[in-house]
Scaffold this motif. Structure first.
Motif, PDB file in Angstrom:
ATOM      1  N   SER A 151      -5.898  -6.606  -2.348  1.00 26.57           N
ATOM      2  CA  SER A 151      -6.455  -6.387  -1.014  1.00 26.57           C
ATOM      3  C   SER A 151      -5.743  -7.258   0.020  1.00 26.57           C
ATOM      4  O   SER A 151      -5.105  -8.261  -0.327  1.00 26.57           O
ATOM      5  CB  SER A 151      -7.952  -6.685  -1.006  1.00 26.57           C
ATOM      6  OG  SER A 151      -8.169  -8.082  -1.042  1.00 26.57           O
ATOM      7  N   ASP A 186       0.829  -1.202   0.000  1.00 26.43           N
ATOM      8  CA  ASP A 186       0.000   0.000   0.000  1.00 26.43           C
ATOM      9  C   ASP A 186       0.868   1.258   0.000  1.00 26.43           C
ATOM     10  O   ASP A 186       0.616   2.193  -0.768  1.00 26.43           O
ATOM     11  CB  ASP A 186      -0.930  -0.023   1.209  1.00 26.43           C
ATOM     12  CG  ASP A 186      -1.996   1.055   1.141  1.00 26.43           C
ATOM     13  OD1 ASP A 186      -2.581   1.251   0.053  1.00 26.43           O
ATOM     14  OD2 ASP A 186      -2.230   1.708   2.164  1.00 26.43           O
ATOM     15  N   ASP A 199      -4.416  -0.646  -3.764  1.00 29.30           N
ATOM     16  CA  ASP A 199      -5.718  -0.746  -4.423  1.00 29.30           C
ATOM     17  C   ASP A 199      -5.770  -1.881  -5.445  1.00 29.30           C
ATOM     18  O   ASP A 199      -6.835  -2.239  -5.930  1.00 29.30           O
ATOM     19  CB  ASP A 199      -6.077   0.576  -5.102  1.00 29.30           C
ATOM     20  CG  ASP A 199      -5.083   0.974  -6.183  1.00 29.30           C
ATOM     21  OD1 ASP A 199      -3.889   0.610  -6.085  1.00 29.30           O
ATOM     22  OD2 ASP A 199      -5.500   1.676  -7.137  1.00 29.30           O
ATOM     23  N   ARG A 200      -4.632  -2.480  -5.737  1.00 23.34           N
ATOM     24  CA  ARG A 200      -4.582  -3.561  -6.736  1.00 23.34           C
ATOM     25  C   ARG A 200      -4.531  -4.955  -6.114  1.00 23.34           C
ATOM     26  O   ARG A 200      -4.675  -5.949  -6.815  1.00 23.34           O
ATOM     27  CB  ARG A 200      -3.380  -3.343  -7.653  1.00 23.34           C
ATOM     28  CG  ARG A 200      -3.600  -2.042  -8.435  1.00 23.34           C
ATOM     29  CD  ARG A 200      -2.532  -1.656  -9.362  1.00 23.34           C
ATOM     30  NE  ARG A 200      -2.168  -2.659 -10.332  1.00 23.34           N
ATOM     31  CZ  ARG A 200      -1.097  -2.537 -11.114  1.00 23.34           C
ATOM     32  NH1 ARG A 200      -0.334  -1.456 -11.007  1.00 23.34           N
ATOM     33  NH2 ARG A 200      -0.793  -3.452 -11.976  1.00 23.34           N
TER      34      ARG A 200
END
Length: 137
Positions: free
Chosen positions: A124, A115, A121-122
């Motif tokens: 989780s 992150d 965001d790609r």
């Protein structure tokens, strides 16, 4: 009921497994030349959230997210649609509780590094936990 604590051998095996998992994400198959696998020293006395920061950063900065973690995401989404993974995120997060010892916290730290590097965001946290659990099998 007796409590069971991980032995140094358990910790060593977890480190070896984690290193192999991270290194398996390297783009070694896509390189046209031989490369030496990187090696990392992991301080098991350090807080678990930070143990893999250097290795994760190295992999992403050296090979790019697309040629490391993205390859794993592409493999998983080839048989589980991304929309299903997104709906299962709460259950996938529960997987962190299944890992022995500090492993769940280490996975959280790996995701925090991803992150921080701009790729959270790609991938989780739940997906990362699921991939690590699949690797254990």
């Amino acid at each position: 009921k007796l409590l069971s604590y991980p032995t140094r051998t358990d910790q060593t095996m977890r480190v070896i497994s984690s290193v192999l998992a991270i290194l398996s994400m390297a783009p070694s198959l896509s390189l046209a030349r031989d490369v030496e696998a990187p090696s990392f020293q992991v301080d098991l006395d350090a807080p678990p959230e930070g143990r893999w920061e250097a290795a994760t950063t190295y992999m992403i900065e050296s090979y790019g997210f697309e040629h490391s973690f993205q390859n794993v995401i592409n493999y998983v989404t080839s048989f589980i649609p991304q929309s299903v993974l997104t709906r299962l995120e709460p259950e996938l997060l529960d997987l962190l509780k299944l890992f022995p010892g500090d492993a769940g916290e280490e996975i959280k730290g790996i995701h925090a590094t991803i992150d921080t590097l701009g790729y959270g965001d790609r991938l989780s946290l739940g997906e990362l936990a699921a991939v690590n659990l699949m690797y254990e099998f």
